[in-house]
Motif scaffolding. Structure first.
Motif, PDB file in Angstrom:
ATOM      1  N   THR A  82      23.929  38.596  43.824  1.00  0.00           N
ATOM      2  CA  THR A  82      23.182  38.903  44.909  1.00  0.00           C
ATOM      3  C   THR A  82      22.808  37.762  45.818  1.00  0.00           C
ATOM      4  N   SER A  85      25.551  35.675  47.116  1.00  0.00           N
ATOM      5  CA  SER A  85      26.170  36.584  48.043  1.00  0.00           C
ATOM      6  C   SER A  85      25.258  36.302  49.439  1.00  0.00           C
ATOM      7  N   GLY A  86      24.071  36.283  49.365  1.00  0.00           N
ATOM      8  CA  GLY A  86      23.168  36.037  50.578  1.00  0.00           C
ATOM      9  C   GLY A  86      23.210  34.829  51.003  1.00  0.00           C
ATOM     10  N   MET A 125      17.399  32.139  56.439  1.00  0.00           N
ATOM     11  CA  MET A 125      17.771  32.521  55.132  1.00  0.00           C
ATOM     12  C   MET A 125      16.945  32.855  53.838  1.00  0.00           C
ATOM     13  N   ARG A 128      15.117  36.230  54.207  1.00  0.00           N
ATOM     14  CA  ARG A 128      16.076  37.250  53.918  1.00  0.00           C
ATOM     15  C   ARG A 128      16.562  37.232  52.354  1.00  0.00           C
ATOM     16  N   LEU A 129      16.496  36.148  51.839  1.00  0.00           N
ATOM     17  CA  LEU A 129      16.813  36.230  50.391  1.00  0.00           C
ATOM     18  C   LEU A 129      15.511  36.536  49.578  1.00  0.00           C
ATOM     19  N   GLN A 132      15.414  40.322  48.928  1.00  0.00           N
ATOM     20  CA  GLN A 132      16.164  41.028  47.905  1.00  0.00           C
ATOM     21  C   GLN A 132      15.366  41.630  46.715  1.00  0.00           C
TER      22      GLN A 132
END
Length: 142
Positions: A82, A85-86, A125, A128-129, A132
Motif C-alpha cells: 500500500t 503503491s501510494g 504525497m 496522502r500516505l 492510509q
C-alpha cells in the motif's frame, strides 16, 4: 587507502569526453542499451575512454531529486504494498527499500524515492500516505 579529492566543475568547461561518458552511463542505467560497447558507440566515444573515466565522472545533479520516506507501518499483509503503491501513484520512482523486523505490531520502513517525475509536492504525497489505514506514522528522513 588513497584519499580522493573531488571538485565540482561546470560541465561546459570540461573536455567533451566527460559528458559523453556520463551519457553512456545513463544509457546503461536506463537499460536503453544492452552493454558497454553499445553505450560507448551511441555516446560517440571509444570503449577505452569509457573504461578510463567511468569511475571518475559523476553527475552532480544525481541525488538532488531524491528523498527518504520513513514510515511506521502496521504489521498487516499488504501494508508495504500500500505504501509503495501510494508513492508510485504520486509519480515517485522507488530506488531502495529497507524494512525492519516487525515488533509490537509495527515495522519501520525507509524508502528512497526519486521525486523528479512526481505530479504533486512531497508534502502532498506524505499527507496522502499518512491517511492510509496501515500507516501509523510517516515523515521525511534525514
Amino acid at each position: 587507502m588513497t584519499q580522493h579529492k573531488y571538485l565540482l566543475v561546470q560541465a561546459d568547461v570540461l573536455p567533451e569526453v566527460f559528458g559523453k561518458v556520463l551519457q553512456a552511463k545513463q544509457l546503461l542505467a536506463s537499460g536503453e542499451v544492452a552493454n558497454i560497447s553499445a553505450a560507448a558507440k551511441q555516446a560517440g566515444i571509444s570503449r577505452s575512454a569509457f573504461y578510463k573515466y567511468k569511475d571518475c565522472v559523476f553527475d552532480a545533479e544525481t541525488g538532488r531529486d531524491t528523498l527518504t520516506v520513513v514510515a511506521t507501518l502496521l504489521d498487516k499483509t499488504g501494508a508495504l504494498q500500500t505504501l509503495l503503491s501510494g508513492i508510485s501513484a504520486a509519480g515517485g520512482s522507488i530506488m531502495t527499500i529497507n524494512q525492519s523486523r516487525p515488533e509490537n505490531g509495527t515495522a519501520q520502513v525507509e524508502v528512497t524515492v526519486r521525486t523528479g517525475t512526481m505530479q504533486m509536492t512531497v508534502e502532498e504525497m506524505l499527507l496522502r500516505l499518512s491517511h492510509q489505514p496501515c500507516v501509523v506514522e510517516i515523515h521525511r528522513g534525514v
